[in-house]
Design a protein around this motif. Sequence first.
Motif, PDB file in Angstrom:
ATOM      1  N   ASN A  51       0.822  -1.218   0.000  1.00 38.56           N
ATOM      2  CA  ASN A  51       0.000   0.000   0.000  1.00 38.56           C
ATOM      3  C   ASN A  51       0.847   1.254   0.000  1.00 38.56           C
ATOM      4  O   ASN A  51       0.653   2.153  -0.807  1.00 38.56           O
ATOM      5  N   ILE A  52       1.761   1.325   0.967  1.00 36.49           N
ATOM      6  CA  ILE A  52       2.538   2.536   1.188  1.00 36.49           C
ATOM      7  C   ILE A  52       3.855   2.164   1.856  1.00 36.49           C
ATOM      8  O   ILE A  52       3.972   1.120   2.490  1.00 36.49           O
ATOM      9  N   GLY A  53       4.845   3.022   1.706  1.00 40.85           N
ATOM     10  CA  GLY A  53       6.128   2.811   2.349  1.00 40.85           C
ATOM     11  C   GLY A  53       6.592   4.066   3.060  1.00 40.85           C
ATOM     12  O   GLY A  53       6.347   5.179   2.587  1.00 40.85           O
ATOM     13  N   VAL A  54       7.208   3.902   4.207  1.00 41.33           N
ATOM     14  CA  VAL A  54       7.790   5.016   4.954  1.00 41.33           C
ATOM     15  C   VAL A  54       9.208   4.625   5.335  1.00 41.33           C
ATOM     16  O   VAL A  54       9.534   3.444   5.464  1.00 41.33           O
ATOM     17  N   GLY A  55      10.051   5.622   5.534  1.00 38.03           N
ATOM     18  CA  GLY A  55      11.429   5.317   5.899  1.00 38.03           C
ATOM     19  C   GLY A  55      12.241   6.557   6.172  1.00 38.03           C
ATOM     20  O   GLY A  55      11.722   7.675   6.239  1.00 38.03           O
ATOM     21  N   ALA A  56      13.526   6.345   6.319  1.00 36.86           N
ATOM     22  CA  ALA A  56      14.482   7.422   6.556  1.00 36.86           C
ATOM     23  C   ALA A  56      15.769   7.072   5.826  1.00 36.86           C
ATOM     24  O   ALA A  56      16.055   5.897   5.571  1.00 36.86           O
ATOM     25  N   SER A  57      16.528   8.097   5.481  1.00 40.41           N
ATOM     26  CA  SER A  57      17.780   7.847   4.769  1.00 40.41           C
ATOM     27  C   SER A  57      18.799   8.927   5.086  1.00 40.41           C
ATOM     28  O   SER A  57      18.455  10.033   5.511  1.00 40.41           O
ATOM     29  N   VAL A  58      20.058   8.571   4.883  1.00 40.84           N
ATOM     30  CA  VAL A  58      21.167   9.517   4.962  1.00 40.84           C
ATOM     31  C   VAL A  58      21.884   9.469   3.622  1.00 40.84           C
ATOM     32  O   VAL A  58      21.927   8.426   2.959  1.00 40.84           O
ATOM     33  N   LYS A  59      22.415  10.617   3.219  1.00 39.62           N
ATOM     34  CA  LYS A  59      23.072  10.709   1.916  1.00 39.62           C
ATOM     35  C   LYS A  59      24.349  11.527   2.050  1.00 39.62           C
ATOM     36  O   LYS A  59      24.359  12.573   2.696  1.00 39.62           O
ATOM     37  N   LEU A  60      25.415  11.033   1.453  1.00 41.11           N
ATOM     38  CA  LEU A  60      26.686  11.743   1.380  1.00 41.11           C
ATOM     39  C   LEU A  60      26.906  12.129  -0.071  1.00 41.11           C
ATOM     40  O   LEU A  60      26.742  11.298  -0.970  1.00 41.11           O
ATOM     41  N   GLU A  61      27.274  13.380  -0.292  1.00 37.76           N
ATOM     42  CA  GLU A  61      27.485  13.883  -1.654  1.00 37.76           C
ATOM     43  C   GLU A  61      28.886  14.472  -1.759  1.00 37.76           C
ATOM     44  O   GLU A  61      29.255  15.338  -0.982  1.00 37.76           O
ATOM     45  N   GLN A  62      29.661  13.969  -2.719  1.00 37.91           N
ATOM     46  CA  GLN A  62      31.033  14.423  -2.922  1.00 37.91           C
ATOM     47  C   GLN A  62      31.184  14.966  -4.342  1.00 37.91           C
ATOM     48  O   GLN A  62      31.062  14.217  -5.305  1.00 37.91           O
ATOM     49  N   PRO A  63      31.432  16.279  -4.483  1.00 37.07           N
ATOM     50  CA  PRO A  63      31.627  16.829  -5.829  1.00 37.07           C
ATOM     51  C   PRO A  63      32.884  16.252  -6.484  1.00 37.07           C
ATOM     52  O   PRO A  63      33.891  16.048  -5.817  1.00 37.07           O
ATOM     53  N   ILE A  64      32.791  15.964  -7.785  1.00 34.17           N
ATOM     54  CA  ILE A  64      33.970  15.492  -8.509  1.00 34.17           C
ATOM     55  C   ILE A  64      34.428  16.536  -9.525  1.00 34.17           C
ATOM     56  O   ILE A  64      35.604  16.765  -9.670  1.00 34.17           O
ATOM     57  N   ILE A  65      33.492  17.129 -10.222  1.00 32.23           N
ATOM     58  CA  ILE A  65      33.780  18.229 -11.134  1.00 32.23           C
ATOM     59  C   ILE A  65      32.486  19.026 -11.252  1.00 32.23           C
ATOM     60  O   ILE A  65      31.414  18.445 -11.411  1.00 32.23           O
ATOM     61  N   ASN A  66      32.581  20.312 -11.086  1.00 32.68           N
ATOM     62  CA  ASN A  66      31.383  21.145 -11.112  1.00 32.68           C
ATOM     63  C   ASN A  66      30.730  21.010 -12.481  1.00 32.68           C
ATOM     64  O   ASN A  66      31.400  21.177 -13.479  1.00 32.68           O
ATOM     65  N   PRO A  67      29.525  20.632 -12.612  1.00 33.99           N
ATOM     66  CA  PRO A  67      28.389  20.528 -11.710  1.00 33.99           C
ATOM     67  C   PRO A  67      28.011  19.100 -11.311  1.00 33.99           C
ATOM     68  O   PRO A  67      26.866  18.825 -10.973  1.00 33.99           O
ATOM     69  N   VAL A  68      28.933  18.138 -11.341  1.00 35.63           N
ATOM     70  CA  VAL A  68      28.627  16.728 -11.099  1.00 35.63           C
ATOM     71  C   VAL A  68      29.164  16.290  -9.736  1.00 35.63           C
ATOM     72  O   VAL A  68      30.285  16.625  -9.373  1.00 35.63           O
ATOM     73  N   SER A  69      28.352  15.509  -9.012  1.00 37.14           N
ATOM     74  CA  SER A  69      28.751  14.959  -7.714  1.00 37.14           C
ATOM     75  C   SER A  69      28.422  13.474  -7.678  1.00 37.14           C
ATOM     76  O   SER A  69      27.503  13.020  -8.351  1.00 37.14           O
ATOM     77  N   LEU A  70      29.183  12.743  -6.864  1.00 34.09           N
ATOM     78  CA  LEU A  70      28.875  11.343  -6.598  1.00 34.09           C
ATOM     79  C   LEU A  70      28.115  11.265  -5.282  1.00 34.09           C
ATOM     80  O   LEU A  70      28.367  12.058  -4.367  1.00 34.09           O
ATOM     81  N   THR A  71      27.175  10.320  -5.161  1.00 37.03           N
ATOM     82  CA  THR A  71      26.381  10.187  -3.943  1.00 37.03           C
ATOM     83  C   THR A  71      26.429   8.762  -3.415  1.00 37.03           C
ATOM     84  O   THR A  71      26.572   7.807  -4.181  1.00 37.03           O
ATOM     85  N   LEU A  72      26.309   8.641  -2.101  1.00 34.52           N
ATOM     86  CA  LEU A  72      26.123   7.370  -1.416  1.00 34.52           C
ATOM     87  C   LEU A  72      24.908   7.528  -0.518  1.00 34.52           C
ATOM     88  O   LEU A  72      24.827   8.480   0.256  1.00 34.52           O
ATOM     89  N   THR A  73      23.955   6.609  -0.613  1.00 33.61           N
ATOM     90  CA  THR A  73      22.718   6.689   0.154  1.00 33.61           C
ATOM     91  C   THR A  73      22.490   5.375   0.895  1.00 33.61           C
ATOM     92  O   THR A  73      22.655   4.307   0.323  1.00 33.61           O
ATOM     93  N   ALA A  74      22.115   5.503   2.170  1.00 30.08           N
ATOM     94  CA  ALA A  74      21.749   4.337   2.981  1.00 30.08           C
ATOM     95  C   ALA A  74      20.515   4.705   3.793  1.00 30.08           C
ATOM     96  O   ALA A  74      20.316   5.874   4.135  1.00 30.08           O
ATOM     97  N   GLY A  75      19.694   3.722   4.099  1.00 25.60           N
ATOM     98  CA  GLY A  75      18.504   4.023   4.879  1.00 25.60           C
ATOM     99  C   GLY A  75      17.746   2.774   5.244  1.00 25.60           C
ATOM    100  O   GLY A  75      18.270   1.659   5.156  1.00 25.60           O
ATOM    101  N   PHE A  76      16.520   2.966   5.664  1.00 21.29           N
ATOM    102  CA  PHE A  76      15.623   1.848   5.897  1.00 21.29           C
ATOM    103  C   PHE A  76      14.250   2.247   5.404  1.00 21.29           C
ATOM    104  O   PHE A  76      13.878   3.416   5.430  1.00 21.29           O
ATOM    105  N   SER A  77      13.499   1.274   4.938  1.00 19.58           N
ATOM    106  CA  SER A  77      12.145   1.494   4.433  1.00 19.58           C
ATOM    107  C   SER A  77      11.253   0.373   4.920  1.00 19.58           C
ATOM    108  O   SER A  77      11.657  -0.789   4.932  1.00 19.58           O
ATOM    109  N   SER A  78      10.057   0.725   5.310  1.00 18.47           N
ATOM    110  CA  SER A  78       9.058  -0.259   5.712  1.00 18.47           C
ATOM    111  C   SER A  78       7.868  -0.120   4.781  1.00 18.47           C
ATOM    112  O   SER A  78       7.285   0.960   4.662  1.00 18.47           O
ATOM    113  N   PHE A  79       7.532  -1.215   4.089  1.00 20.34           N
ATOM    114  CA  PHE A  79       6.401  -1.217   3.169  1.00 20.34           C
ATOM    115  C   PHE A  79       5.296  -2.079   3.759  1.00 20.34           C
ATOM    116  O   PHE A  79       5.545  -3.187   4.216  1.00 20.34           O
TER     117      PHE A  79
END
Length: 169
Positions: free
Chosen positions: A43-71
């Motif tokens: 029906n629906i999902g809720v959760g939380a996440s953290v994200k790290l963003e590291q610029p490599i060359i303007n305007p592009v960045s790499l991201t890492l995301t971790a979290g939990f979700s309950s559906f």
Amino acid sequence: MKKLLLIIILFTAFKTYAQDLPHHTTAFSAGAELGIPSRSLYNIGVGASVKLEQPIINPVSLTLTAGFSSFFRKNTPFNNGNSGGNLFVPLKGGVRYNVGSGVFLEAEAGSAIELNYDKRRLFAFSVGPAIMIPSGTDNRSFELGLRYESWSTHTLQQTAIRFAYRFGR
């Protein structure tokens, strides 16, 4: 010679464009998520996440995301008494492109690990835009993102909204 000239022109144009964008630094964000599954047993999902963003060359960045979700499952006779929620831990890496004026486009891929029932590891892919909303504090802002996400073929497709507090530019 033509290829070399074309590369020089493209590099110059890219370098000129990149200097017009604001300089971004490493950023960290934490937020809440709401998922609206489509064509799914949830029906629906809720959760939380953290994200790290590291610029490599303007305007592009790499991201890492971790979290939990309950559906939460739909109440049907086919879910074998498992009408409660399924817990997942999505772990994704991706690329974020700064369009300008606090608007980003992002694509991520990784894995969603199920913590209960089948303990499956699902391939996760997501894509969508995000905007930064200034908070009035230097180097801090709110982030509002909308994404389409798919976890392994026919397991879960959803439209998700993420609202986060962001540290860094």
